[in-house]
Design an enzyme around this catalytic site. Structure first.
Site, PDB file in Angstrom:
ATOM      1  N   GLY A 277       0.736  -1.134   0.167  1.00 52.93           N
ATOM      2  CA  GLY A 277      -0.038  -0.003  -0.071  1.00 52.93           C
ATOM      3  C   GLY A 277       0.843   1.110  -0.039  1.00 52.93           C
ATOM      4  O   GLY A 277       2.181   1.109   0.515  1.00 52.93           O
TER       5      GLY A 277
ATOM      6  N   GLN B 264       2.672  10.054   1.568  1.00 56.23           N
ATOM      7  CA  GLN B 264       3.970   8.998   1.553  1.00 56.23           C
ATOM      8  C   GLN B 264       4.763   9.509   0.405  1.00 56.23           C
ATOM      9  O   GLN B 264       6.101   9.484   0.280  1.00 56.23           O
ATOM     10  CB  GLN B 264       3.936   7.845   1.576  1.00 56.23           C
ATOM     11  CG  GLN B 264       3.360   7.310   2.881  1.00 56.23           C
ATOM     12  CD  GLN B 264       3.240   5.900   2.824  1.00 56.23           C
ATOM     13  OE1 GLN B 264       2.310   5.105   2.335  1.00 56.23           O
ATOM     14  NE2 GLN B 264       4.197   4.971   3.464  1.00 56.23           N
TER      15      GLN B 264
ATOM     16  N   CYS C  32       6.060  -0.213   7.488  1.00 57.55           N
ATOM     17  CA  CYS C  32       5.562   1.233   6.826  1.00 57.55           C
ATOM     18  C   CYS C  32       6.724   1.541   5.937  1.00 57.55           C
ATOM     19  O   CYS C  32       7.834   1.675   6.564  1.00 57.55           O
ATOM     20  CB  CYS C  32       4.921   2.208   7.451  1.00 57.55           C
ATOM     21  SG  CYS C  32       4.626   3.702   6.696  1.00 57.55           S
ATOM     22  N   LEU C  33       6.409   1.883   4.484  1.00 55.38           N
ATOM     23  CA  LEU C  33       7.600   2.215   3.604  1.00 55.38           C
ATOM     24  C   LEU C  33       8.227   3.499   4.098  1.00 55.38           C
ATOM     25  O   LEU C  33       9.133   3.642   3.789  1.00 55.38           O
ATOM     26  CB  LEU C  33       6.820   2.309   2.250  1.00 55.38           C
ATOM     27  CG  LEU C  33       6.467   1.098   1.387  1.00 55.38           C
ATOM     28  CD1 LEU C  33       5.857   1.449   0.248  1.00 55.38           C
ATOM     29  CD2 LEU C  33       7.673   0.308   1.430  1.00 55.38           C
TER      30      LEU C  33
ATOM     31  N   HIS D  94      -4.372   1.055   7.741  1.00 59.50           N
ATOM     32  CA  HIS D  94      -2.977   1.427   7.628  1.00 59.50           C
ATOM     33  C   HIS D  94      -2.978   2.697   6.762  1.00 59.50           C
ATOM     34  O   HIS D  94      -2.518   4.092   7.157  1.00 59.50           O
ATOM     35  CB  HIS D  94      -2.197   0.434   7.437  1.00 59.50           C
ATOM     36  CG  HIS D  94      -0.799   1.180   7.459  1.00 59.50           C
ATOM     37  ND1 HIS D  94       0.081   0.499   8.267  1.00 59.50           N
ATOM     38  CD2 HIS D  94      -0.049   1.904   6.473  1.00 59.50           C
ATOM     39  CE1 HIS D  94       1.414   1.295   8.074  1.00 59.50           C
ATOM     40  NE2 HIS D  94       1.351   1.822   7.049  1.00 59.50           N
ATOM     41  N   GLU D  95      -3.410   2.539   5.474  1.00 54.63           N
ATOM     42  CA  GLU D  95      -3.230   3.639   4.330  1.00 54.63           C
ATOM     43  C   GLU D  95      -4.268   4.553   4.787  1.00 54.63           C
ATOM     44  O   GLU D  95      -4.066   5.785   4.525  1.00 54.63           O
ATOM     45  CB  GLU D  95      -3.660   3.156   2.849  1.00 54.63           C
ATOM     46  CG  GLU D  95      -2.734   1.998   2.527  1.00 54.63           C
ATOM     47  CD  GLU D  95      -1.154   2.409   2.690  1.00 54.63           C
ATOM     48  OE1 GLU D  95      -0.672   3.615   2.666  1.00 54.63           O
ATOM     49  OE2 GLU D  95      -0.686   1.475   3.127  1.00 54.63           O
TER      50      GLU D  95
ATOM     51  N   HIS E 210      -2.883   7.180   7.050  1.00 52.45           N
ATOM     52  CA  HIS E 210      -1.946   8.016   6.564  1.00 52.45           C
ATOM     53  C   HIS E 210      -2.413   9.399   5.947  1.00 52.45           C
ATOM     54  O   HIS E 210      -1.995  10.610   6.071  1.00 52.45           O
ATOM     55  CB  HIS E 210      -1.000   7.610   5.319  1.00 52.45           C
ATOM     56  CG  HIS E 210       0.122   6.655   5.521  1.00 52.45           C
ATOM     57  ND1 HIS E 210       1.222   7.265   6.119  1.00 52.45           N
ATOM     58  CD2 HIS E 210       0.300   5.212   5.390  1.00 52.45           C
ATOM     59  CE1 HIS E 210       2.048   6.258   6.401  1.00 52.45           C
ATOM     60  NE2 HIS E 210       1.651   5.287   5.859  1.00 52.45           N
TER      61      HIS E 210
HETATM   62 ZN    ZN Z   1       2.518   3.402   5.850  1.00 53.20          ZN
END
Ligand code: ZN
Length: 196
Positions: free
Chosen positions: A45, A50, A105-106, A147-148, A151
């Site tokens: 995701g 991000q 998380c990226l 999670h997304e 963000h």
């Molecule tokens: Zn994340």
């Protein structure tokens, strides 16, 4: 085009994102870049903040989770096809018991922690054709969405940890902001000192 993923500590990750206007210029290219960026980083995701944009948009491809042997065949089949862009989404409802899952998380490479979230949700969003849809998800599919979605609300999974856990990983998070972390995809670190 692969975009740099902004790291922990960047202000855009703490801000509530705004709806994307219908006449937003370059939307198709942005969406394409987000897919490319997510896959280049082997993510499931990626949310617009991000890549530095405070917009209510995220993309999800949960098919890697379909390999999980602990899942039922139905769950595996659902995850295998779960590839979607969520434009201007609103989580309408969350339900069920909270359960813990080890999240990463990226934007926060090398940190993984158990996070508790509710089992199921209903979300409305626009698809790429501009139609407003309402769908329900549970299990890992709901988990990725939650999670997304966080963000675009300016929330990171590390915000949801206990005060003790937060203290334990503080140094690691500071290092990530400074770029002191090994990562094999393109990132932008908010506190990285300029190199000569
Ligand atoms: Zn994340």
């Amino acid at each position: 085009m692969i975009l740099p993923i902004v790291a922990y500590g960047a202000p855009v990750l703490k801000k509530k994102a705004v709806d994307i206007p219908a006449d937003y210029e370059g939307f198709d290219a942005l969406l394409e870049n987000m897919w490319e960026t997510m896959y280049a980083a082997s993510g499931v995701g990626l949310a617009a903040p991000q890549v530095g944009l405070g917009l209510r948009l995220f993309v999800v491809d949960a098919s890697p989770f379909a390999e999980d042997e602990d899942l039922t065949p139905e769950e595996q089949a659902q995850l295998k096809d779960f590839k979607k862009a969520f434009i201007n989404p609103v989580i309408e409802e969350e339900s069920g018991e909270e359960w813990a899952f080890n999240e990463g998380c990226l934007s926060i490479p090398d940190v993984r922690e158990d996070v508790k979230r509710k089992e199921a949700l209903t979300i409305s969003y626009q698809n790429e054709a501009g139609e407003r849809l309402t769908e329900s998800y549970s299990g890992l599919a709901a988990r990725v969405i939650q999670h997304e979605y966080d963000h675009i609300e300016g929330i990171l999974f590390t915000d949801k940890l206990s005060p003790l856990k937060k203290r334990l990983i503080k140094g690691k998070l500071n290092n990530i902001s400074k770029g002191k972390v090994r990562v094999d995809y393109k990132m932008k670190f908010p506190l990285q000192s300029k190199k000569r």
